[in-house]
Design a protein around this motif. Structure first.
Motif, PDB file in Angstrom:
ATOM      1  N   TYR A  14       0.888  -1.176   0.000  1.00 54.79           N
ATOM      2  CA  TYR A  14       0.000   0.000   0.000  1.00 54.79           C
ATOM      3  C   TYR A  14       0.913   1.208   0.000  1.00 54.79           C
ATOM      4  CZ  TYR A  14      -3.695  -3.269   1.253  1.00 54.79           C
ATOM      5  OH  TYR A  14      -4.581  -4.315   1.245  1.00 54.79           O
ATOM      6  N   PHE A  15       0.871   1.994  -1.058  1.00 53.58           N
ATOM      7  CA  PHE A  15       1.848   3.071  -1.251  1.00 53.58           C
ATOM      8  C   PHE A  15       1.146   4.418  -1.388  1.00 53.58           C
ATOM      9  CE2 PHE A  15       4.962   5.735  -3.259  1.00 53.58           C
ATOM     10  CZ  PHE A  15       6.201   5.223  -2.892  1.00 53.58           C
ATOM     11  N   GLY A  16       1.658   5.421  -0.687  1.00 58.39           N
ATOM     12  CA  GLY A  16       1.139   6.778  -0.856  1.00 58.39           C
ATOM     13  C   GLY A  16       0.751   7.417   0.460  1.00 58.39           C
ATOM     14  N   LYS A  17       0.214   8.622   0.349  1.00 58.57           N
ATOM     15  CA  LYS A  17      -0.092   9.412   1.545  1.00 58.57           C
ATOM     16  C   LYS A  17      -1.169   8.786   2.416  1.00 58.57           C
ATOM     17  CE  LYS A  17       1.463  13.720  -0.518  1.00 58.57           C
ATOM     18  NZ  LYS A  17       1.186  15.104  -0.902  1.00 58.57           N
ATOM     19  N   ASP A  18      -2.041   7.988   1.799  1.00 58.44           N
ATOM     20  CA  ASP A  18      -3.123   7.351   2.564  1.00 58.44           C
ATOM     21  C   ASP A  18      -2.875   5.846   2.746  1.00 58.44           C
ATOM     22  OD1 ASP A  18      -3.386   6.688  -0.049  1.00 58.44           O
ATOM     23  OD2 ASP A  18      -5.429   7.443  -0.300  1.00 58.44           O
TER      24      ASP A  18
END
Lengths: 388, 388
Positions: A14-18
């Motif tokens: 799970y990649f990213g700001k969220d």
């Protein structure tokens, strides 16, 4: 791709700001009892601990804690973690931290249901797990080791002056990893830069091997170019999301087994660096940086063609009117300048190695055979001397 | 990596000259009833069929057959395959062939336990599977589509003059794929070269999008350089194992979702090529080749910076003393010369497209929005006209 091999990497990222929201997807797949593993407590200061605990509670989990995992996780700490995981009857081990915490969580996961001493079994005898493995998930807060998507686990035994890595199979890979580049912002620059060089070194350990034509070498040149570009930006502005996210992604792909496929692979810089760390407890990436230039200059004559290719493809050296050897050395000079520029430690003295330690470090250095020259004790001594 | 995303690719790959032995690892994981799916029977001539059947029997499997999958698998054939898989009560669908056979096997796998018409459900309405999916394994005999490690499935409806791809999630990915580069040797040169361009086009569809700084772009430049290098060798000597193995590996990584991460992605060349195929039934990679140059020249002014980067990084264009536009066009010229040299079809006339088909092909072309220019009908007509 001359060799035969298998490839399988089932870790879900799970990649990213969220990315942390991914925990809500993953947690329902496991039982109630979660062992939360972390390091020195920086995750309490930066708020990540609070966010993770909130999500665990919202998913109805019982939380058991295993704190205090050190940068070079020790045999003693591993035994302690196994006892904690047994007492907790953990259904899931959730590692929140950098590579050390993830590495450690994997070592615990293969030892909980196993009677043997894990140090002896996995790090001395290199046995495979024969008992049920407790699933591991990671929330990454430091970038470099690639531990979030591989089976690597490095443990240090200070009594024996050994720091040894075991590369487990895909059954030990984290089931999932949460990768939010913003979680790495609060890291001190020393740690960030150390992680950047760990990534570069992972790629180079795989790149500087073999004389065959392999797609992986071209991919690694791409990864290196992206890493150098983003590192320059991140050193100027550590809160540059795009640069930090590229570095995070490059770290994962540098060591998730992909670019090693069909390659011999070297890993001698890691053996030298780990020997230094076993005697000094210095930061992993810095130990690699401090021995790299002496090592690469030492082996260059045995792999000149590849070093020249590296100089042109990665560092943009113009090879016209130069011998292959000249081009190759010019590449290393550019690399050395860049390493100094971004703030890497270029000698082991600065990492706490004393002349008295030399014999011990030589003896702690495991010899690998996949590089351009198989070293002997004399070679290792010469390289380490040049690293002081 | 500005966007947020998840990544998971659980397919296990067995790669190399002895890759078929991997079946002995995988087959015990599934029930007795295996539906063997293949194409026009070339696997019987080259001996692969016999080897696969032998391994299936040695593993105690009951073999049911679904032969005659065509290069552009049709809606009618899909319905037939679903009926065969139901009658066989298949525990595993084993696809032996190229991308079409793998694509088709996936479409069958999500339809066996589903009452809806698969064409309507998956290729018109783009629904997700809601029924139990029969696991799929692949033995690859042709390289290009990447179908061996992704959820892609392309089906053609000749009545509706539509060729449409559905990209399924990781639950539909093949559980395993067997990749022996030698299995691709017997392919006619036309098919080999077509596959090579399919790979190149997959990479370019993802590369020519966005203006952000993304690690994936650097990786794609590496994949492209390796592909061009190995393609030149394979065209000279189709039995060069190293070149064919690099091409096979590049094909997988060009479209197993890795390099798309964080990217917008274009896919307009595929939309144009698939529209041509829906009217001509021409070979997939050749339809892509035939429309590429007109398309790229048309959109270059909207993405000049990336086209110039491509020229330098992939084709080695010297940009000194040139404008960005000059550099960009020079890259396309080099690409065009190379495409002609390796034997690609450079116009749709040669693929059977007549002037009378133009309106129909325009109408069959789906418009995508991730590239440097969102086309309208007028643009598509102009590009197709230039492709004749």
């Amino acid at each position: 791709m001359l060799g035969s091999f298998t490839y399988c990497n089932p870790t879900k990222l799970y990649f990213g700001k969220d990315a942390l929201d991914g925990l809500n997807e993953e947690l329902p797949k496991y039982g109630k009892r979660v062992l939360l593993v972390y390091g020195g407590g920086s995750i309490k200061k930066n708020g990540i601990y609070g966010k993770v605990v909130e999500i665990l509670k919202a998913n109805g989990k019982e939380i058991y804690e295993d704190a205090g995992v050190m940068p070079n996780p020790t045999h003693e700490k591993l035994n302690e973690g196994v006892a904690l995981a047994r007492a907790a009857k953990a259904d899931l081990i959730l590692a929140v931290g950098g590579g050390s915490v993830c590495d450690y969580a994997k070592a615990v996961s293969v030892s909980v249901n196993c009677d043997d001493d894990p140090w002896e079994k996995y790090f001395i005898n290199f046995d495979e797990p024969t008992c049920e493995i407790v699933p591991v998930g990671c929330v990454l807060t430091m970038v470099g080791t690639g531990s979030e998507m591989n089976g690597g686990s490095v443990i240090t035994n200070h009594k024996q002056k050994l720091k040894i890595g075991h590369v487990f199979g895909e059954n030990v890979f984290p089931k999932f990893s949460v990768m939010n580049p913003e979680f790495t912002y609060s890291l001190p620059e020393y740690q960030m830069v150390s992680g950047i060089y760990d990534i570069m070194c992972h790629i180079l350990e795989q790149y500087f091997s073999g004389t065959d034509d392999n797609t992986s070498d071209y991919v690694m040149e791409g990864l290196l170019r992206s890493l150098i570009h983003s590192a320059d930006i991140a050193v100027e502005n550590p809160a540059d999301y795009e640069a930090r996210s590229n570095i995070m992604w490059t770290a994962t792909w540098a060591l998730n087994t992909f670019v090693a496929k069909g390659k011999a692979t070297d890993w001698m810089v890691h053996m030298l660096g780990q020997a230094v760390a076993a005697h000094t407890d210095a930061t992993h990436g810095m130990t690699l940086a401090a021995v790299s230039m002496p090592y690469y200059r030492y082996i260059l004559p045995y792999g000149t063609e590849k070093f020249a290719r590296y100089a042109v493809a990665v560092w943009g050296v113009n090879h016209e009117g130069k011998t292959q050897t000249q081009t190759a050395y010019e590449g290393l000079e550019r690399m050395e300048s860049w390493m100094k520029k971004i703030g890497l430690v270029m000698n082991i003295t600065e990492l706490g190695a004393t002349p008295e330690m030399l014999d011990g470090i030589v003896n702690s250095t495991k010899i690998m055979t996949g590089g351009y020259k198989v070293l002997d004790g004399k070679d290792i001594r010469a390289i380490l001397k040049a690293s002081y």
